[in-house]
Design a protein around this motif. Structure first.
Motif, PDB file in Angstrom:
ATOM      1  N   LEU A 260       0.775  -1.314   0.312  1.00 39.50           N
ATOM      2  CA  LEU A 260       0.135   0.191   0.233  1.00 39.50           C
ATOM      3  C   LEU A 260       0.693   0.888  -0.151  1.00 39.50           C
ATOM      4  CD1 LEU A 260      -2.898  -1.257   2.514  1.00 39.50           C
ATOM      5  CD2 LEU A 260      -2.935  -1.046  -0.251  1.00 39.50           C
TER       6      LEU A 260
ATOM      7  N   ASN B 249      -3.582   4.918  -5.895  1.00 41.16           N
ATOM      8  CA  ASN B 249      -4.844   5.195  -3.910  1.00 41.16           C
ATOM      9  C   ASN B 249      -6.220   5.418  -4.761  1.00 41.16           C
ATOM     10  OD1 ASN B 249      -3.259   4.191  -2.531  1.00 41.16           O
ATOM     11  ND2 ASN B 249      -1.739   5.729  -2.802  1.00 41.16           N
TER      12      ASN B 249
ATOM     13  N   ASP C 256      -8.288  -4.580  -4.961  1.00 38.09           N
ATOM     14  CA  ASP C 256      -7.181  -4.860  -4.479  1.00 38.09           C
ATOM     15  C   ASP C 256      -6.576  -6.427  -5.030  1.00 38.09           C
ATOM     16  OD1 ASP C 256      -8.960  -3.325  -2.080  1.00 38.09           O
ATOM     17  OD2 ASP C 256      -7.942  -4.090  -0.701  1.00 38.09           O
TER      18      ASP C 256
END
Length: 122
Positions: free
Chosen positions: A14, A22, A101
């Motif tokens: 991340l 993002n 994701d």
């Protein structure tokens, strides 16, 4: 059938994402929630805090004790989940693959059937 679609997070992955990546994740989750709400498959979703903020209740001599933790050695941790109600495991897997994701190397979605469920009365 209810399934829990669990987002396995790796903080290092991340932290390495660009601002555009993002933003795409956030936008993608919004679109995913809209789609599964429209299809009637959405039950609920929760995003979880970092494990560093966790505490663990563990028995010591049969007495519950509060400990900091869990201090797992694993890089991955449960970052959040979607609870869905679908017709089959195959559909749950399809939905999991739609979560943004799932398209990022180093992140994962675990799909697990729910064996028992009771909703809170609000």
């Amino acid at each position: 059938m209810k399934y829990l679609l669990m987002m396995q997070v790796d903080r290092g992955v991340l932290d390495s994402l660009t601002a555009e990546q993002n933003e795409a994740i956030g936008t993608g989750h919004g679109a995913f929630m809209d789609a599964i709400t429209a299809s009637g498959e959405f039950i609920l979703t929760q995003a979880l805090g970092d494990p560093a903020e966790s505490s663990v209740i563990r028995a010591s001599g049969g007495v519950p004790q509060v400990q900091d933790g869990p201090f797992l050695e694993a890089k991955e941790f449960l970052g959040g989940f979607y609870l869905v109600d679908v017709d089959s495991k195959e559909r749950a897997l399809e939905l999991a693959a739609m979560i943004p994701d799932s398209k990022i190397d180093g992140l994962a979605i675990e799909v697990r059937p729910v064996m028992f469920s009771k909703a809170a009365d609000f």
